[in-house]
Each structure stands twice: as structure tokens, then as C-alpha cells.
Design an enzyme around this catalytic site. Structure first.
Site, short mmCIF file in Angstrom:
data_model
loop_
_atom_site.label_atom_id
_atom_site.label_comp_id
_atom_site.label_asym_id
_atom_site.label_seq_id
_atom_site.Cartn_x
_atom_site.Cartn_y
_atom_site.Cartn_z
N ASP A 150 -22.16 3.58 1.45
CA ASP A 150 -21.10 3.40 0.45
C ASP A 150 -21.65 3.40 -0.98
OD1 ASP A 150 -18.43 3.14 -0.22
OD2 ASP A 150 -18.07 1.48 1.15
N TRP A 194 -17.16 8.00 -3.11
CA TRP A 194 -15.75 8.28 -3.41
C TRP A 194 -15.47 8.25 -4.90
CZ3 TRP A 194 -15.72 3.86 -5.84
CH2 TRP A 194 -16.45 2.80 -5.28
N GLY A 195 -16.49 7.92 -5.68
CA GLY A 195 -16.23 7.70 -7.10
C GLY A 195 -16.26 8.97 -7.91
N ASP A 215 -10.03 5.64 -0.83
CA ASP A 215 -9.54 5.22 0.49
C ASP A 215 -8.13 5.71 0.76
OD1 ASP A 215 -11.94 3.95 0.66
OD2 ASP A 215 -11.12 1.91 0.73
#
Ligand SMILES: *[C@@H]1O[C@H](CO)[C@@H](O)[C@H](O)[C@H]1NC(C)=O
Ligand SMILES: *[C@@H]1O[C@H](CO)[C@@H](O)[C@H](O)[C@H]1NC(C)=O
Ligand SMILES: *[C@@H]1O[C@H](CO)[C@@H](O)[C@H](O)[C@H]1NC(C)=O
Ligand SMILES: *[C@@H]1O[C@H](CO)[C@@H](O)[C@H](O)[C@H]1NC(C)=O
Ligand SMILES: *[C@@H]1O[C@H](CO)[C@@H](O)[C@H](O)[C@H]1NC(C)=O
Ligand SMILES: *[C@@H]1O[C@H](CO)[C@@H](O)[C@H](O)[C@H]1NC(C)=O
Ligand SMILES: *[C@@H]1O[C@H](CO)[C@@H](O)[C@H](O)[C@H]1NC(C)=O
Ligand SMILES: *[C@@H]1O[C@H](CO)[C@@H](O)[C@H](O)[C@H]1NC(C)=O
Ligand SMILES: *[C@@H]1O[C@H](CO)[C@@H](O)[C@H](O)[C@H]1NC(C)=O
Ligand SMILES: *[C@@H]1O[C@H](CO)[C@@H](O)[C@H](O)[C@H]1NC(C)=O
Ligand SMILES: *[C@@H]1O[C@H](CO)[C@@H](O)[C@H](O)[C@H]1NC(C)=O
Length: 431
Positions: A150, A194-195, A215
Site C-alpha cells: 500500500d 492509488w494516489g 478504493d
């Protein structure tokens, strides 16, 4: 959002990227499995993980190919031990993680674990920054073979002097070194970056899958947004490297039944990992039936063709429009057994959805095609030139497999499917 021209103009570049995919023996096909996060979050316990694994068996999900049981965040103690090692949470994972993976393996699954490229995980547990090799070894000792990695609590530039690629390379290298030094197969490395929405440009050089966005939520707007985004970068996916569209939440209440079918179909045919993120104790037969559609799963797991479906016509909006509420509607792609079509009705009411076969680049002009409906599991006759799916429900999906069924009948007008530049045998323009 992506500029509209991205999907068209960057196609060749994207093929070059996917050709670099890390073909190190693991993760050739998208991962199929279970992930604890959406159902249990930080309340996850060893009993809940085992119960999920047992349900994956008893509900028949293992039989149709689901292979991994993955523990997400919050399995650890809040601090490393005095020697700097991660420790299993003494309350929620009291038997230890090796004990857990032994039981997961005994049920016939592979086991996945989670960590973070920064100081701490998103749940506030120790991250792997500056502990990459140590943690990789710990995960292997614990019996895991899959790592989701992550992107929370990332170190300042003056500490790391790296961008995203460099930050993720640290663990990618640690996993390669570990495989090299132990002789064990490499971990399947699942990047959860995811950024920064450009991860598809480099993800395949480090791991086997990479999250493309934030998400997923259990509503249509979230599904539509992920599908829209992914529709522009489908060429980044192939064997050994997959755009990860996030978990398949498959939840009653949040999605309509048709939306759940669209969710599963898009993830499967776009070759995303399919990690079930729902409370299996509460799953209903209709949702379970969706997750067990073996004709759709077979395409996700196609052993011969690794490509994703891609849009051939946006439909409602002009081609190459990026619109997170109204993604492209008409998709196709090659498969082991023919050309698969995916039609998504993004409207709020039913819609007849028509396409000419040759709008798809995978179809040969002058041929007819047998039509298999991958949701009704019926053979739907032979398509000549075109096909209409009647009254597709709102937010619903149609998935069709077209197989070559020989030359089209003689005497069809117009004489060519693609009319614009068509000429007769004597060279005279036909139009
Ligand atoms: C975890 O448990 C707490 C307390 O029971 C609850 O408020 C929370 O919603 C739970 N989280 C999840 C993801 O189930
Ligand atoms: C920390 O954990 C590691 C790995 O389990 C173990 O070898 C080590 O002895 C532990 N250190 C302390 C101080 O407990
Ligand atoms: C795992 O832990 C449970 C409970 O502590 C114990 O009964 C069981 O024997 C252990 N299993 C293995 C494979 O070590
Ligand atoms: C791992 O081993 C392979 C094959 O022996 C070698 O090509 C590669 O350079 C090694 N990688 C690292 C990071 O040591
Ligand atoms: C999962 O579903 C079961 C059965 O409905 C229910 O008892 C349990 O509370 C649910 N767990 C969570 C975390 O929602
Ligand atoms: C192709 O068809 C064969 C025979 O029905 C089937 O076993 C296989 O799973 C299919 N492959 C795909 C990618 O759908
Ligand atoms: C998205 O597409 C819909 C349908 O064509 C349109 O009404 C809407 O204005 C578009 N939204 C944006 C932000 O362009
Ligand atoms: C389908 O083909 C017909 C006949 O060639 C043509 O008139 C029509 O514009 C085509 N429609 C689409 C959506 O391509
Ligand atoms: C669809 O194809 C048939 C030939 O099979 C043709 O007669 C018909 O006009 C086509 N429909 C459209 C809308 O192009
Ligand atoms: C295929 O045929 C079945 C059975 O008649 C029908 O229910 C289904 O709607 C058809 N599919 C399409 C896309 O027309
Ligand atoms: C070419 O062939 C077409 C179709 O058979 C025919 O209609 C046309 O008259 C021909 N042209 C010439 C110049 O022979």
C-alpha cells in the site's frame, strides 16, 4: 481525469509497457481469490479469515478457480518487536500467522498478506519502509506467497529522494533478492499505489498487478468511474501484468443485481484480479451465482490470450470521451475461443444496444459468427453483419462470445460490411 486523446494516441506506447511485464513465473493470469478488507476492515481475526477460507470451499468458489485467501491490513501488533520484526497481533491472530497460512494451505489455497511502502500502513500499523528485506523474509517465513503493498504514510523526499517508482522498487528488489537467495518462487507483488494515477506506466516493471484508482465503493457511480478510467488504459494489461480495478465487492444492497453483473463482467473481461471483498457468511445465492459464472471466469483466466477488452465505440458520448458517470458502452477483445463483446447500458433506463460486427477489430468482414450469451448460457443463433441486444437493463451488461461460423450468405446488401472504400472485383467502387 485523463485527456480524451490518451486512449487513442498512446496505444503503441502502452503495448511497449506491457511487453516489459515482469515474466518471472508468477501472476501470469489475474489473481482470483478473497480479501478481508471490505468485509472486516481492522476487525479481522484469524477465525474470520479461516471462516472465509472455509466458505470459499463450501460455497464452491474454490472449485471454479478462486485460488488466494488474502489477509489485508491490521494483522500486526502496533509496533515491531525489540529486534525490529513485525509481530502478529496477539489478540486477533493469537495462533500466529504461520499457523493461519498452514490452515489456508491445508484448504488448498495460496495465502496473501499486506504491507505498506511507507512508515505505517493505512491502518496505522508498521509499514515496510527501510524494512523491506526483513519484512519480505518474515512474510515468507509466515508462509505467504502474495504481497499487497500500500501507499500510506510515505516518507518525505528529504528522506527517500525517490519518486513513486523508486519507492516501490525497494520492495520489488527485496522480493527478487528473497526469491534468489531462497530458491523459492517470487511473491506475487500487487502494487496498491492509488494516489498517482500513472502507475500503469511502470507497474508492470515491478509487479504483477497495480491498482489504478482509489478504493471502490458499493454504488454505481464508483463502478462507472473505475470502468471509465480503465477503458483508456486497457493496453497496459496482458500476461504477468494487470490493471487492478480493486476488490469485487459483490454486495447486496449497494448494487442492484444488474450492477453486480456489470461489476463482475467488467473486472473479468478487463483482466483485473478478482478478489472477492464481501462477507461470505451473508452472501445470497444470486450474488454467488455471479461470482461463479465459469464462462466469464474462463475468459479472465484465458491461457492463450492475455489482452483486455477495449472499447470500440463509446456509444452515448463521442468516442474517447472521458466521463466518469457515463463510460464507454461497447467493448470487444480477442480470446482463445473467439471475440468477446461486452455491452454496458450506462443509462437509467433499458436500452437496445446495436453494433456492427466489424466495428470490432477482431472480427473478419465477410464472415458470419455464432453468438454465445455468457450470462444466459445459451447459443443465440448466428450474427450476420450486426447484432442487437434488446432491452438491456439499466446499468446492466451483455457478454457475448462470437465464433467464426464461415462465410456470410451471398447476396447481402450492401456488398461490403465496411462500405466506404469497398470496390467490386472489377475495381469499380461499390458505393
Ligand atoms: C469493526 O467493529 C467496530 C466495533 O464493533 C464497528 O463499529 C466497525 O464498523 C467494524 N468495522 C468493520 C469494517 O466491520
Ligand atoms: C522479534 O521477532 C523475531 C522474529 O519472530 C524473533 O526472531 C526475535 O527474537 C524477536 N525479538 C524479540 C526481542 O522478541
Ligand atoms: C493452530 O492454532 C490452533 C489454536 O491455537 C491449534 O489448535 C492448532 O493446532 C494450530 N495449528 C497448527 C497447524 O499449528
Ligand atoms: C536474481 O537472479 C537472477 C537469475 O539468477 C539474476 O538475473 C538477477 O540479476 C538476480 N536479481 C537480483 C536482484 O539479484
Ligand atoms: C457477516 O454475516 C454474518 C451472517 O449474516 C453476520 O452474522 C456477521 O455479523 C457479518 N459480519 C460482518 C462483519 O458484517
Ligand atoms: C474455450 O473453450 C473451451 C472448451 O469449451 C473451454 O474449456 C475454455 O475454457 C474456453 N476458453 C476461454 C478463454 O473461454
Ligand atoms: C457525461 O455524459 C453525460 C451523458 O452524455 C452528460 O450529460 C454529462 O454532461 C457528461 N458529464 C461531463 C462531466 O462531461
Ligand atoms: C452499421 O453498418 C451499416 C451498414 O454498413 C451502416 O449504415 C451503419 O452506419 C453502421 N453503424 C455503426 C454504428 O457502425
Ligand atoms: C444488419 O444486418 C442485416 C444483414 O444480416 C441487414 O439486413 C440489416 O440492414 C443490418 N441492420 C443495420 C441496422 O445495419
Ligand atoms: C440469448 O438468448 C436467451 C434465451 O433465449 C435470451 O434470454 C437472451 O436475452 C439472449 N441474449 C441476447 C443478448 O439477446
Ligand atoms: C463491376 O462489377 C459490378 C458488380 O458486378 C457491376 O455492377 C459493374 O457494372 C461492373 N463495372 C464495370 C465497369 O464492369
Amino acid at each position: 481525469m485523463l485527456p480524451a486523446l490518451l486512449g487513442g494516441s498512446f496505444g503503441i506506447l502502452l503495448y511497449a509497457v506491457s511487453a516489459n511485464a515482469l515474466a518471472n513465473g508468477v501472476g501470469r493470469l489475474p489473481a482470483l481469490g478473497y480479501n478481508t478488507w471490505n468485509a472486516f476492515g481492522c476487525n479481522v481475526t484469524e477465525d474470520l479469515v479461516l471462516e472465509a477460507a472455509q466458505l470459499m470451499v463450501s460455497l464452491g468458489l474454490q472449485d471454479v478457480g478462486y485460488e488466494y485467501v488474502n489477509v489485508d491490513d491490521c494483522y500486526a501488533e502496533p509496533t515491531r518487536n525489540a529486534s525490529g520484526f513485525l509481530v502478529a497481533n496477539s489478540v486477533r491472530f493469537a495462533s500466529g500467522l504461520k499457523n493461519l497460512t498452514d490452515q489456508i494451505h491445508a484448504l488448498g489455497f495460496k495465502a496473501g498478506i499486506y504491507s505498506d511502502s511507507g512508515w505505517e500502513t493505512c491502518g496505522g500499523f508498521p509499514g515496510s519502509f527501510q524494512n523491506e528485506a526483513r519484512d519480505a523474509a518474515t512474510f515468507q517465513e509466515w508462509g505467504f506467497e502474495y504481497l499487497k503493498f500500500d501507499n500510506c504514510n510515505i516518507p518525505f523526499d528529504d528522506i527517500i529522494r525517490q519518486g513513486m517508482l523508486g519507492k516501490y522498487t525497494r520492495m520489488a528488489d527485496a522480493l527478487i533478492d528473497l526469491a534468489n537467495s531462497t530458491g523459492q518462487p517470487p511473491f506475487l507483488f500487487s502494487l496498491c499505489q492509488w494516489g498517482w494515477e500513472q502507475v500503469w506506466l511502470w507497474g508492470s516493471t515491478l509487479g504483477q498487478s497495480w491498482r489504478i484508482q482509489g478504493d471502490i465503493e458499493t454504488n454505481w457511480a464508483s463502478l462507472a468511474s473505475i470502468i471509465n478510467f480503465n477503458s483508456f488504459i486497457t493496453q497496459a494489461t496482458d500476461f504477468f501484468g494487470h490493471n487492478d480495478m480493486d476488490m469485487v465487492r459483490a454486495r447486496n444492497g449497494g448494487f442492484t443485481f444488474d450492477e453486480s453483473k456489470t461489476h463482475f463482467t467488467a473486472w473479468a473481461l478487463m483482466k483485473s484480479p478478482i478478489l472477492i471483498g464481501t462477507n461470505l457468511s451473508a452472501i445470497t445465492p444470486d450474488i454467488l451465482g455471479i461470482l461463479k459464472n465459469t464462462e466469464i471466469l474462463a475468459i479472465n483466466q484465458d491461457p492463450v490470450v492475455g489482452q483486455s477488452v477495449s472499447p470500440f465505440r463509446w456509444g452515448l458520448n463521442p468516442d474517447f470521451t472521458s466521463n466518469s458517470s457515463f463510460p464507454a458502452q461497447f467493448y470487444s477483445g480477442p480470446t482463445q475461443n473467439g471475440t468477446v463483446f461486452m455491452l454496458i447500458n450506462t443509462l437509467d433506463q433499458p436500452e437496445d444496444m446495436f453494433f456492427n460486427l466489424t466495428e470490432s477489430p477482431w472480427i473478419r468482414a465477410g464472415r458470419q459468427y455464432s453468438v454465445r450469451d455468457l450470462w444466459t448460457h445459451t447459443d443465440n443463433g448466428t450474427a450476420v453483419r450486426n447484432f442487437t441486444a434488446a432491452a438491456v437493463p439499466s446499468h446492466g451488461v451483455v457478454a457475448l462470445l462470437l465464433q467464426d461460423a464461415g462465410d456470410e450468405p451471398a447476396g447481402i446488401f450492401p456488398p461490403c460490411a465496411v462500405w466506404d472504400n469497398c470496390a467490386f472485383e472489377n475495381g469499380t467502387a461499390a458505393n
